[in-house]
Design an enzyme around this catalytic site. Structure first.
Site, short mmCIF file in Angstrom:
data_model
loop_
_atom_site.label_atom_id
_atom_site.label_comp_id
_atom_site.label_asym_id
_atom_site.label_seq_id
_atom_site.Cartn_x
_atom_site.Cartn_y
_atom_site.Cartn_z
N SER A 10 0.86 -1.18 0.00
CA SER A 10 0.00 0.00 0.00
C SER A 10 0.90 1.23 0.00
O SER A 10 1.67 1.45 0.94
CB SER A 10 -0.88 0.02 1.25
OG SER A 10 -1.34 1.35 1.46
N HIS A 35 -1.13 -1.26 -4.30
CA HIS A 35 -2.42 -1.01 -3.65
C HIS A 35 -2.58 0.50 -3.41
O HIS A 35 -1.76 1.13 -2.75
CB HIS A 35 -2.46 -1.77 -2.33
CG HIS A 35 -3.76 -1.71 -1.59
ND1 HIS A 35 -4.83 -2.54 -1.89
CD2 HIS A 35 -4.16 -0.94 -0.56
CE1 HIS A 35 -5.83 -2.28 -1.07
NE2 HIS A 35 -5.47 -1.31 -0.25
N ASP A 37 -4.90 3.38 -1.77
CA ASP A 37 -5.96 3.65 -0.80
C ASP A 37 -6.58 5.00 -1.10
O ASP A 37 -5.97 6.04 -0.88
CB ASP A 37 -5.38 3.61 0.61
CG ASP A 37 -5.10 2.19 1.05
OD1 ASP A 37 -6.03 1.37 0.99
OD2 ASP A 37 -3.96 1.90 1.42
N MET A 39 -9.15 7.69 -0.21
CA MET A 39 -9.95 8.12 0.96
C MET A 39 -10.52 9.52 0.74
O MET A 39 -9.86 10.37 0.14
CB MET A 39 -9.05 8.14 2.20
CG MET A 39 -8.39 6.81 2.48
SD MET A 39 -7.50 6.86 4.03
CE MET A 39 -6.72 5.24 3.99
N HIS A 68 -8.42 0.53 -3.95
CA HIS A 68 -9.33 0.31 -2.82
C HIS A 68 -10.06 1.62 -2.54
O HIS A 68 -9.47 2.57 -2.02
CB HIS A 68 -8.49 -0.16 -1.61
CG HIS A 68 -9.26 -0.28 -0.33
ND1 HIS A 68 -8.64 -0.43 0.88
CD2 HIS A 68 -10.59 -0.27 -0.08
CE1 HIS A 68 -9.56 -0.51 1.84
NE2 HIS A 68 -10.74 -0.40 1.28
N MET A 70 -12.36 3.99 -0.62
CA MET A 70 -12.99 4.26 0.68
C MET A 70 -13.66 5.62 0.54
O MET A 70 -13.24 6.61 1.16
CB MET A 70 -11.92 4.27 1.78
CG MET A 70 -11.41 2.89 2.12
SD MET A 70 -9.80 2.93 2.93
CE MET A 70 -8.73 2.99 1.51
N MET A 139 -10.95 -6.40 5.72
CA MET A 139 -10.22 -5.40 6.48
C MET A 139 -9.88 -5.96 7.86
O MET A 139 -10.76 -6.46 8.56
CB MET A 139 -11.05 -4.12 6.65
CG MET A 139 -11.33 -3.34 5.37
SD MET A 139 -9.89 -2.94 4.38
CE MET A 139 -8.92 -1.94 5.53
N ASP A 177 -6.16 -6.69 4.50
CA ASP A 177 -5.63 -5.33 4.50
C ASP A 177 -5.73 -4.73 5.91
O ASP A 177 -6.83 -4.61 6.46
CB ASP A 177 -6.48 -4.50 3.52
CG ASP A 177 -5.97 -3.10 3.30
OD1 ASP A 177 -4.91 -2.75 3.85
OD2 ASP A 177 -6.64 -2.34 2.57
C1 DX5 Z 1 -6.28 1.25 5.73
C2 DX5 Z 1 -5.82 0.99 4.32
C3 DX5 Z 1 -4.69 0.05 4.26
C4 DX5 Z 1 -3.44 0.54 4.95
C5 DX5 Z 1 -2.49 -0.58 5.19
O1 DX5 Z 1 -7.22 2.24 5.71
O2 DX5 Z 1 -6.88 0.44 3.56
O3 DX5 Z 1 -4.41 -0.35 2.91
O4 DX5 Z 1 -2.79 1.52 4.24
O5 DX5 Z 1 -1.38 -0.06 5.86
P1 DX5 Z 1 -0.63 -0.89 6.99
O6 DX5 Z 1 -0.11 -2.13 6.34
O7 DX5 Z 1 0.43 0.02 7.43
O8 DX5 Z 1 -1.64 -1.21 8.05
ZN ZN Z 2 -6.42 -0.57 1.51
#
Ligand code: DX5
Ligand code: ZN
Length: 221
Positions: A10, A35, A37, A39, A68, A70, A139, A177
């Site tokens: 990620s 990956h 993220d 947000m 991903h 969110m 998750m 994840d």
């Molecule tokens: C959480 C994300 C993850 C996160 C993982 O909101 O969806 O992908 O970045 O990071 P680590 O491995 O540091 O928990």
């Molecule tokens: Zn993620």
């Protein structure tokens, strides 16, 4: 169906001032997927980046771009992310009006589709869609931030999902994840996951360690 273990770093844990370089380096170090993220500060309490960033980063790696989402709403951003170069799009079912419709749009562009389960959401919520999806993202933290502690309460859920897809002979990946590291990777792989998302564990120590970090995760079963 026996599946190969894949590592999906990620980039949330990478150095944002040189994202392109970070993506090239982590790809060369053996990442299978990258990956992303996404947000929105609304569905989750943090902000990252949008489709334009993904588009600019596309040229830094040929690896699978694993996006991903969110965000809420999701639907109006599907095509922008697909056009930006996403290969897999995963979304949280509670962020859309009609899960079937959203799956259909992603599939109509020949992209892979994943459904994401937050820790408080039961696996049977996504069972009605199993024959339409490619991936289930479990998750193991509440999404929003990297570097959180792995929730081992989610292992049972991975096992249940694995049982179900085995029983129905479906070709679905199980991705996990949140807080994944070399101490818990073995447990989640044994429970039936085959794709490990890891931010902190992949990027720790800087670029000299990326190869070793990825290798250790892959070999942890
Ligand atoms: C959480 C994300 C993850 C996160 C993982 O909101 O969806 O992908 O970045 O990071 P680590 O491995 O540091 O928990
Ligand atoms: Zn993620």
């Amino acid at each position: 169906m026996k599946k190969e273990i894949k590592i999906a770093p990620s980039i949330l844990a990478s150095n944002f001032s040189s994202l392109g370089e970070e993506i090239t380096n982590i790809s060369k170090a053996g990442a299978d997927y990258i990956h992303f993220d996404i947000m929105d500060g609304h569905f989750v309490p943090n902000l990252t980046f949008g489709p334009n960033t993904v588009k600019y980063l596309r040229k830094y790696s040929k690896k699978t771009f694993d996006v991903h989402l969110m965000i809420e709403p999701v639907d109006k951003f599907l095509i922008p992310f697909i056009k930006a170069g996403a290969d897999i799009i995963s979304f949280h079912p509670e962020t859309v009006k009609n899960v079937d419709k959203t799956i259909k749009v992603i599939k109509s562009y020949k992209k892979k589709v994943g459904l994401v389960l937050n820790p408080n959401i039961k696996e049977n919520k996504i069972f009605p869609y199993l024959n339409k999806i490619d991936l289930i993202l479990v998750m193991t933290v509440y999404p929003g931030f990297g570097g959180q502690k792995f929730m081992k309460s989610q292992i049972k859920k991975i096992e249940k999902i694995h049982e179900k897809i085995k029983k129905e002979k479906l070709n679905i990946d199980i991705e996990v994840d949140g807080g994944i590291n070399i101490s818990n990777a073995k447990k989640v792989l044994q429970a039936g996951a085959n794709i490990l998302v890891a931010g902190t564990a992949c990027f720790k120590g800087g670029k000299k360690f990326y190869k070793k970090n990825i290798y250790s995760l892959r070999k942890s079963k």
